[in-house]
Motif scaffolding. Structure first.
Motif, short mmCIF file in Angstrom:
data_model
loop_
_atom_site.label_atom_id
_atom_site.label_comp_id
_atom_site.label_asym_id
_atom_site.label_seq_id
_atom_site.Cartn_x
_atom_site.Cartn_y
_atom_site.Cartn_z
N LEU A 268 -27.39 0.98 -7.01
CA LEU A 268 -27.70 0.07 -5.84
C LEU A 268 -26.35 0.52 -4.92
O LEU A 268 -25.27 -0.03 -5.37
N ASP A 269 -26.38 1.28 -4.12
CA ASP A 269 -25.20 1.68 -3.28
C ASP A 269 -24.93 0.59 -2.18
O ASP A 269 -25.49 0.79 -0.96
N ASP A 270 -24.07 -0.60 -2.40
CA ASP A 270 -23.77 -1.69 -1.46
C ASP A 270 -25.05 -1.98 -0.69
O ASP A 270 -24.89 -2.24 0.45
N LYS B 142 -17.23 6.32 -3.18
CA LYS B 142 -18.24 5.83 -4.17
C LYS B 142 -19.46 6.08 -3.82
O LYS B 142 -20.18 6.57 -5.03
N SER B 143 -19.98 6.54 -2.82
CA SER B 143 -21.33 6.84 -2.44
C SER B 143 -21.53 8.30 -3.13
O SER B 143 -22.42 8.77 -3.66
N SER B 144 -20.42 8.89 -2.74
CA SER B 144 -20.39 10.36 -3.08
C SER B 144 -20.63 10.63 -4.79
O SER B 144 -21.21 11.37 -5.11
N PRO C 43 -30.08 4.23 -1.33
CA PRO C 43 -28.91 4.54 -0.65
C PRO C 43 -28.41 3.80 0.42
O PRO C 43 -29.14 2.75 0.70
N GLN C 44 -27.19 3.81 0.81
CA GLN C 44 -26.37 2.81 1.69
C GLN C 44 -27.40 2.69 3.18
O GLN C 44 -27.53 1.71 3.41
N GLU C 45 -27.47 4.16 3.46
CA GLU C 45 -28.36 3.95 4.65
C GLU C 45 -29.83 3.91 4.39
O GLU C 45 -30.48 4.64 3.55
#
Ligand SMILES: Nc1ncnc2c1ncn2[C@@H]1O[C@H](COP(=O)(O)OP(=O)(O)OP(=O)(O)O)[C@@H](O)[C@H]1O
Ligand SMILES: Nc1ncnc2c1ncn2[C@@H]1O[C@H](COP(=O)(O)OP(=O)(O)OP(=O)(O)O)[C@@H](O)[C@H]1O
Ligand SMILES: [Mg+2]
Ligand SMILES: [Mg+2]
Lengths: 574, 594
Positions: free
Chosen positions: A504-506, A383-385, A424-426
């Protein structure tokens, strides 16, 4: 040894010097001044023994009246020497600092141009040591070259000139030593190269270990890893120490051989000069001056060895710096083109291979303009990719990404990223105030906009509860904020500019469901017309979206039956 | 006004100042007795041999004047002999100086590293990692260079000075006094600049640390920097610091160069005075020409080290500042181990929090927390974001200590339990998973050294995690990269869970362990966790109500207080905060937020 080879070896010592000249643009005149001043200072310093020799001759001849002018001469030389010493010292430090400044600037410049991928292949501790200590190693060399190598060379030249004035044979003795010294220098240099490369590598390793350990303190502590971490760190410092010892052994021999050679020549001069003076019944002033000159040369010659040490250290550093300066991992910049008027997104025939694994095989996805779309799928399915492809933080192995029908590769990178906000998620918060972190360096963002963004992200109440409000400093990596607070900060950061596309990545995974839904509805209410792409694993988020894609077996499909994912039965009552 | 980062940092890690840092370093160096003795002996040998050289030359000159060829040969041989002695002793000197100094630096670094494992965790929310790294690596390097090259210089300098003075005194008392006339001026001049020089170097070390800190942050945040297209901003921020560093360095070097120039003049003055006075004495036949020649050599010989010592002064200031900064880390306040602390073998009855208050510094983060967790209990902790859940777990984990009240394990205040033994009993899954560089196996093995690959795979399967790992290119062998960047967030969490469970602790405390894990894997984990926790105590912080059926009691935290407490049914009946939060997911709250 062929000629070519020989010269390339000598210039090898100077390679770092040549490298550093690139970063002294506009300041190279300093180097000429340094050469001149080095010449002046050595000439005047070495002239002193000659004057003293003359004084001794006149004393021997009981010509005391000659002394005063000689003393005046010495004081004049003192003045010259003082000024040139100042120029040499200051000039060499000044230019080496300018060099370090320029090089660091250039390094940061190249780092910011690199693809994200570059930072996955290189650890940050190692990059950090390349941009700090490796720069310093080369700076140190430059400074010492300018402040010592040039004067040393001058000393050798002037010693030779003066000696040949004093006595041709004295000069010959000296001349013999030069090739021997050079030869020793070359061997010395070759022998220590490997060790310096290791030292620089170990240094990077040390930085890496430190950084990792500091970042992971909570894990280190709660798993009682202190001892094993300390042992690992000590292993690194041990190897570092050992490499230094290896070099010390080399230095102990080769470096001291050099002044010894000079002493050997000086012995020859004493014997030869003594003998000829006795035979010719001449005065001893010349001999004293010659031996004195030899004496004065010994010291700088032993510095020569040290310079070779520094040069090797610098060379090893340059090798590592060059890897950062190389531009093969730079992002490609498209310079012309505008952001498309429409903000629908299409991913066409996307294939992503990471490592050896095919993550996404053939993915197609169409997100209508102004849509609120959720992407879901199992952990690690890609998903992030996928969302990273849209602002080109990653590149697909194959396939195309279109925004408003235009291939993203045809949109200039900065325009693209200005219009596509991804959280990003991070999450990285920089040290600075809350407001600075929301503005995040983008120009022309008003305080009102910041407050509005904070409201939408539902972080305003928290910020208002703080004594310093938006001026509150937040710590490194945002450690002082709770997980959910950080995520909301990141959301505020993303929406403060009203982007066309918001990804919005999680980023609500650590936010409670109530707050999460509030944020979504605020976004929809406040930023009309933007396309929102949401990566989420939560049923509640999917239910809120217009449409949900699920990534499965490397492909995307629209999830018709939301309830099939509702394996915990959120849909029904308990 | 809140204090700046720098001030806060200064407050937490003091910098040992000037002389104190020097004495500390000297005593550290002195610990290496053997190396230091070799160094001192070899340096003194070199210096002593060196001081005989002018004498030998003087004698050789006298022999020439006396037309004695044997004399010339004799003294030339002595000269060569002295050079050979120097060659040999210098060899030892090079080796032992490296040994002594690099060992000292290594120990300083190791001790600083040890120290950061003993400071309270709060240390790290004040001190930037870049500052620490700069102190330990960068400042260490400066000291290493300084010691390697300068200690021998100092020892040899002093020896040469003393020897030269002794020989000069022996040769001629009056002339010696003339030679030394300039010394007081030199010292006065040096002392007058001292304060400024030190301030300059402190500034250079601070600015380079700021550069390191900034770079560390930028490199770590590169994804966000790219995503928000703020490369320029980052560069500008860096440029500012870079410029400050440049300015500080230029200022420092201007002063030190000025100093060097003045010293040069003083040296010449010394030579001139000797020549003049010598000439006068020669005129009145008080000394021979040979003595004057020797004297002139000695004056130069004597000034060389004096000049070096004074040049070294700059390097000295710069590294003494560095040493002070490392000692600052070594000395930073440690977590105290109270008197009467002892090991705790196991957990038998209960873990209880009694009237616990806590603050991170500003405002109360937790207030009047009371909890009673019996062995075998499964407790859920829920609450809005920022309510204080992670803080609560930090306290239970002893990462922080309560401000008021106490936390007891089997009626023993956890303060009095040796931390290491306590952490064998209780193991966390932290909210933010942290991975070390290396494979997944290696990352799991930190929790249990003896675990074989086989066992780790087995456990992964047992805990429902193998599906998550199956996606990885090299399975469990996959190199996770720095901070686990080669993995997805959910995969990182899975490793953190596996790591905790394989340790088989009595108490396990999980802080949103599955926030990034998909519902299918979550269900697998959840079921196996139920089995795993059967005879254990579980504290589960979660936003996922799916996990709730795993626990028998729930505590609801709001704004730092436990506002509700009870079983699921009790809380639902109460129709309070929990009831509302729960119903968000069911879409039938009384006050629909949408
Ligand atoms: N730098 C990398 N090198 C090799 N493999 C990688 C790298 N980055 C990610 N992967 C792999 O690619 C896959 C997809 O990762 P991605 O982060 O896109 O997953 P995701 O769907 O976002 O997962 P999550 O829900 O856990 O965030 C994972 O299996 C991961 O291991
Ligand atoms: N190291 C710290 N220093 C200062 N304040 C902190 C620190 N860590 C957390 N806080 C503050 O304490 C409060 C509680 O934070 P905590 O991390 O315990 O929340 P949480 O309930 O775990 O939230 P979330 O659900 O978002 O993870 C927050 O307001 C946070 O800003
Ligand atoms: Mg992801
Ligand atoms: Mg938390």
């Amino acid at each position: 040894m062929s000629h070519n080879n020989f010269f390339s070896k000598i210039t090898g010592v100077l390679q770092p010097l040549i490298f550093s000249l690139k970063y002294l643009k506009g300041k190279r005149w300093i180097i000429y001044i340094l050469i001149i001043s080095a010449a002046l200072s050595t000439a005047s310093r070495l002239y002193v023994p000659i004057v003293i020799g003359l004084i001794i001759d006149s004393l021997e001849a009981k010509a005391f009246s000659a002394i005063l002018p000689a003393i005046e001469l010495i004081m004049l030389l003192a003045g010259v020497s003082a000024v040139s010493t100042f120029i040499t010292n200051f000039g060499s430090q000044y230019s080496s600092q300018i060099y370090a400044y320029n090089l660091r600037k250039k390094l940061v410049n190249s780092l910011t141009k690199k693809k994200v991928k570059f930072f996955q292949g290189n650890s940050s501790g190692d990059l950090l040591s390349r941009t700090t200590m490796d720069v310093d190693a080369t700076r140190n060399f430059l400074m010492n070259t300018l402040s010592q190598l040039i004067p040393t060379i001058m000393i050798i030249i002037f010693a030779l000139i003066y000696l040949s004035f004093l006595n041709f044979f004295y000069a010959l003795f000296f001349l013999f030593t030069v090739p021997v010294l050079v030869y020793i220098g070359i061997i010395f240099q070759r022998k220590q190269r490997k060790h310096w490369m290791n030292i620089r590598k170990q240094y990077g390793e040390m930085t890496e270990r430190l950084q990792e350990d500091i970042n992971g303190q909570r894990t280190v502590r709660t798993y009682s890893l202190e001892d094993s971490q300390i042992a690992k760190f000590q292993d690194t410092t041990d190897s570092y120490f050992n490499e230094y010892m290896e070099i010390a052994h080399l230095r102990g021999f080769y470096n001291n051989l050099m002044p010894f050679i000079i002493s050997l020549a000086a012995t020859g001069v004493i014997l030869y000069g003594g003998y000829t003076s006795i035979i010719a019944r001449s005065q001893v002033g010349n001999l004293v001056a010659a031996v004195n000159i030899f004496n004065l040369v010994t010291m700088p010659i032993s510095f020569l060895g040290r310079l070779i040490v520094w040069s090797e250290n610098a060379r090893a550093g340059i090798g590592r710096i060059n890897e950062v300066l190389k531009d093969d991992m730079d992002e490609e910049l498209t310079t012309s083109g505008n952001f498309p008027g429409e903000n629908d997104v299409e991913l066409r025939n996307i294939k992503i291979i990471k490592g050896k694994k095919e993550i996404i095989s053939n993915l197609n996805m169409k997100i209508p303009r102004g849509g609120f779309v959720c992407i879901t799928g199992e952990t690690g399915c890609g998903k992030s990719s996928i969302v990273n492809l849209i602002p080109r933080l990653e590149e697909p192995t194959a396939g195309e990404v279109f925004i408003g029908g235009i291939d993203v590769r045809e949109i200039p990178l900065d325009t693209l990223r200005k219009n596509v906000s991804i959280v990003p998620q991070e999450i990285n918060l920089l040290s600075g105030t809350i407001e600075e972190n929301i503005i995040f360096g983008r120009s022309a963002i008003s305080h009102e906009a910041v407050i509005k963004a904070a409201k939408i992200a539902r972080i305003d109440d928290f910020i208002d509860s703080l004594e310093d409000g938006y001026e509150t400093l937040i710590g490194e990596r945002g450690l002082t904020l709770s997980g959910g607070q950080r995520q909301r900060m990141a959301i505020a950061r993303a929406i403060v500019t009203t982007p066309s596309i918001l990804i919005l990545d999680d980023v609500t995974s650590s936010v409670d469901p109530e707050t999460e839904l509030n944020i979504f509805s605020e976004i929809v209410k406040n930023v009309k017309g933007i396309t929102v792409i949401l990566v989420s694993l939560r049923y509640s988020a999917m239910k809120y979206s217009n449409e949900t894609y699920i990534i499965k077996d490397g492909q995307a499909e629209i999830l018709e039956d939301l309830e099939s994912l509702d394996i915990f039965g959120y849909g029904d009552s308990r | 006004m809140t204090e700046s980062y720098e001030n806060a940092e200064e407050r937490v890690i003091r910098t040992l100042k000037g002389r104190k840092a020097l004495f500390r370093m000297v005593s550290d160096i002195a610990k290496n007795r053997r190396g230091l003795s070799i160094l001192v002996i070899s340096v003194i040998t070199t210096a002593v041999a060196g001081t005989f050289i002018p004498l030998t030359i003087g004698e050789a000159v006298n022999s020439v004047n006396n037309r004695s060829i044997t004399g010339v040969i004799l003294f030339a041989s002595i000269f060569l002999g002295l050079a050979m002695v120097q060659f040999a002793s210098n060899r030892f000197r090079a080796i032992s100086s490296t040994e002594v100094s690099q060992k000292t630096v290594k120990d300083m670094r190791d001790n600083a590293f040890k120290s950061i494992h003993k400071v309270p965790v709060s240390f790290f929310s004040i001190v930037k990692s870049g500052f620490l790294i700069s102190r330990i690596t960068n400042d260490g390097e400066t000291i290493g260079d300084f010691l390697t090259f300068q200690i021998p210089q100092v020892v040899s300098g002093f020896t040469t000075v003393i020897m030269s003075i002794a020989i000069m005194l022996y040769l001629d008392f009056n002339l010696t006094l003339y030679a030394l006339i300039v010394l007081p001026f030199l010292s006065l001049f040096t002392i007058s600049l001292q304060g400024k020089v030190r301030a300059n170097y402190l500034k250079t070390r601070k600015t380079i640390a700021a550069i390191t800190g900034n770079l560390a942050e930028n490199i770590g945040s590169v994804r966000s920097i790219k995503a928000f297209n703020v490369e320029r901003y980052v560069e500008e921020r860096f440029d500012g610091l870079n410029e400050e560093n440049l300015r500080a360095n230029i200022k420092a070097s201007r002063l030190s160069s000025f100093y060097g120039a003045v010293v040069r003049v003083i040296e010449f003055l010394g030579i001139v005075i000797v020549i003049y006075a010598g000439a006068l004495q020669l005129q009145s036949s008080l000394i021979s020409i040979g003595i004057l020649v020797a004297f002139i050599f000695y004056v130069q010989e004597f000034f060389d080290p004096v000049i070096q010592l004074s040049q070294l002064y700059n390097a000295y200031q710069s590294s003494i500042v560095g040493a002070g900064r490392i000692y600052g880390i070594i000395d930073s306040e440690k977590e105290e181990v109270p008197e009467g602390s002892r090991d705790k073998e196991d957990f038998t009855t209960d873990l209880s929090l009694k009237d616990v208050d806590f603050t991170y510094g500003m405002g109360d983060t937790l207030k009047e927390i009371n909890m009673e967790i019996k062995r075998g209990d499964k407790i859920g902790i829920v609450g809005h974001t920022g309510a204080g859940k992670t803080t609560l777990s930090n306290l239970i984990l002893k990462l922080y200590l309560p401000k008021d009240g106490e936390i007891d394990l089997d009626l023993v205040n956890t303060k009095l339990i040796m931390t290491k033994s306590y952490r064998d009993i209780i193991v966390p899954v932290l909210q933010e998973p942290f991975l070390f560089r290396g494979s997944i196996y290696e990352n799991v093995r930190i929790a249990k050294k003896s675990a074989t690959d086989e066992e780790i795979r087995e456990k992964a399967k047992e805990f429902g995690l193998s599906r998550i790992f199956s996606r990885l290119p090299d399975g469990m062998e996959t190199d996770v990269g720095e901070l686990g960047r080669n993995l997805s967030e959910g995969q990182k969490q899975a490793i953190a869970i596996l790591r905790a469970l394989i340790r088989e602790p009595d108490i396990i405390i999980m802080d949103e362990p599955t926030s990034n894990i998909d519902p299918f894997s979550e269900r697998d984990i959840f079921m196996s966790l139920g089995k795993f926790a059967k005879n254990r105590t579980l504290i589960l912080i979660t936003h996922r109500f799916s996990m709730i059926s795993l626990v028998d009691k729930i505590a609801v935290v709001d704004a730092g207080r436990i506002v509700e407490n009870g079983t699921f049914e009790q809380l639902m009946e109460k129709k309070g905060l929990f009831y509302n939060m729960y119903n968000i997911l069911y879409g039938k709250t009384d006050s629909d937020p949408l």
